[in-house]
Design a protein around this motif. Structure first.
Motif, PDB file in Angstrom:
ATOM      1  N   ASN A 288      -2.206   1.519   1.724  1.00 55.43           N
ATOM      2  CA  ASN A 288      -2.947   1.761   0.481  1.00 55.43           C
ATOM      3  C   ASN A 288      -3.418   0.453  -0.139  1.00 55.43           C
ATOM      4  O   ASN A 288      -4.554   0.357  -0.614  1.00 55.43           O
ATOM      5  N   ILE A 289      -2.554  -0.559  -0.133  1.00 59.94           N
ATOM      6  CA  ILE A 289      -2.937  -1.861  -0.687  1.00 59.94           C
ATOM      7  C   ILE A 289      -4.077  -2.465   0.118  1.00 59.94           C
ATOM      8  O   ILE A 289      -5.061  -2.939  -0.446  1.00 59.94           O
ATOM      9  N   LEU A 290      -3.966  -2.441   1.437  1.00 65.40           N
ATOM     10  CA  LEU A 290      -5.011  -3.031   2.271  1.00 65.40           C
ATOM     11  C   LEU A 290      -6.306  -2.230   2.214  1.00 65.40           C
ATOM     12  O   LEU A 290      -7.384  -2.787   2.355  1.00 65.40           O
TER      13      LEU A 290
ATOM     14  N   ALA B  38      -8.081  -4.271  -4.571  1.00 64.70           N
ATOM     15  CA  ALA B  38      -8.296  -4.585  -5.982  1.00 64.70           C
ATOM     16  C   ALA B  38      -7.734  -3.510  -6.908  1.00 64.70           C
ATOM     17  O   ALA B  38      -7.740  -3.689  -8.127  1.00 64.70           O
ATOM     18  N   ASP B  39      -7.244  -2.413  -6.367  1.00 71.88           N
ATOM     19  CA  ASP B  39      -6.753  -1.309  -7.200  1.00 71.88           C
ATOM     20  C   ASP B  39      -5.306  -1.570  -7.616  1.00 71.88           C
ATOM     21  O   ASP B  39      -4.395  -1.536  -6.792  1.00 71.88           O
TER      22      ASP B  39
ATOM     23  N   ARG C 124      -0.678  -1.617  -6.209  1.00 72.05           N
ATOM     24  CA  ARG C 124       0.101  -2.858  -6.232  1.00 72.05           C
ATOM     25  C   ARG C 124       1.348  -2.723  -7.109  1.00 72.05           C
ATOM     26  O   ARG C 124       2.065  -3.696  -7.317  1.00 72.05           O
ATOM     27  N   THR C 125       1.584  -1.547  -7.656  1.00 72.20           N
ATOM     28  CA  THR C 125       2.737  -1.311  -8.520  1.00 72.20           C
ATOM     29  C   THR C 125       3.511  -0.109  -8.005  1.00 72.20           C
ATOM     30  O   THR C 125       2.939   0.960  -7.786  1.00 72.20           O
TER      31      THR C 125
ATOM     32  N   PRO D 112       1.386  -9.239  -7.051  1.00 70.05           N
ATOM     33  CA  PRO D 112       0.399  -9.938  -7.876  1.00 70.05           C
ATOM     34  C   PRO D 112      -0.955 -10.043  -7.184  1.00 70.05           C
ATOM     35  O   PRO D 112      -1.026 -10.067  -5.947  1.00 70.05           O
ATOM     36  N   PRO D 113      -2.028 -10.125  -7.963  1.00 66.03           N
ATOM     37  CA  PRO D 113      -3.372 -10.268  -7.374  1.00 66.03           C
ATOM     38  C   PRO D 113      -3.496 -11.507  -6.489  1.00 66.03           C
ATOM     39  O   PRO D 113      -4.301 -11.537  -5.576  1.00 66.03           O
TER      40      PRO D 113
END
Length: 195
Positions: free
Chosen positions: A74-76, A80-81, A85-86, A132-133
């Motif tokens: 999902n992150i990859l 940017a979402d 990331r949480t 983190p971004p």
């Protein structure tokens, strides 16, 4: 007979010398990145091994790997979402499949997740795992690659490198290849008996 003396070679032009130095620096960076990738993959394999041995059953280990792969995919897929990331620590699926296993938490740390607390009006925000971004998504890609290679739990996802600092942010180039067909375990039917 003595060969005629040759003139000493002139030093290379500055542009050529700079290009050669740049190529050498690029090659050194490539070697360092490959070494870091190999080390990261080795660490991920070791932690996945510890997860496998630390779970009460093979199905619990499989559930943990699959949920980790889903988080990373999902992150990859949408780097940017912030929702990907949480991870809420109180989430029942997270806690039962991943959060209760020390090796799984170490895998999250390995790819850059940090434990944090969300802001709240009363000061007692919720505990979360936050990527983190600024996190290096190549680490997440490496973990997903190890999961796919060792356990066939997720397709490989390629994420283009982030733009240089100060450059206009462009959308990430994410390419998800179709999953490879698993080898068939079916056997050919026996040949008919001769009459």
């Amino acid at each position: 007979e003595i060969p005629p003396a040759t003139a000493p070679s002139a030093p290379p032009p500055p542009a050529l010398a700079a290009a050669a130095a740049g190529a050498a620096a690029d090659a050194a960076a490539d070697v360092a990145a490959a070494a870091e990738g190999a080390t990261l993959a080795g660490m991920a394999r070791g932690l996945l091994d510890a997860l496998e041995h630390g779970c009460e059953s093979a199905s619990a280990a499989s559930a943990a790997r699959e949920l980790l792969a889903r988080y990373v995919s999902n992150i990859l897929g949408a780097p940017a979402d912030p929702k990907f990331r949480t991870i809420r620590q109180a989430n029942p699926a997270f806690h039962s499949r991943v959060g209760r296993h020390a090796a799984a938490r170490q895998l999250l740390r390995l790819i850059g997740f940090e434990e944090a607390r969300t802001p709240a009006d009363d000061g007692a925000g919720e505990l979360v795992w936050l990527l983190p971004p600024s996190a290096d998504l190549n680490r997440a890609q490496a973990l997903l690659g190890v999961l796919a290679e060792a356990f066939h739990v997720a397709p490989a996802v390629h994420v283009a490198p982030a733009p240089p600092a100060g450059a206009d942010a462009a959308p990430m180039d994410v390419v998800v290849p179709p999953p490879a067909a698993a080898p068939s375990k079916a056997r050919a039917p026996p040949a008919p008996a001769a009459p």
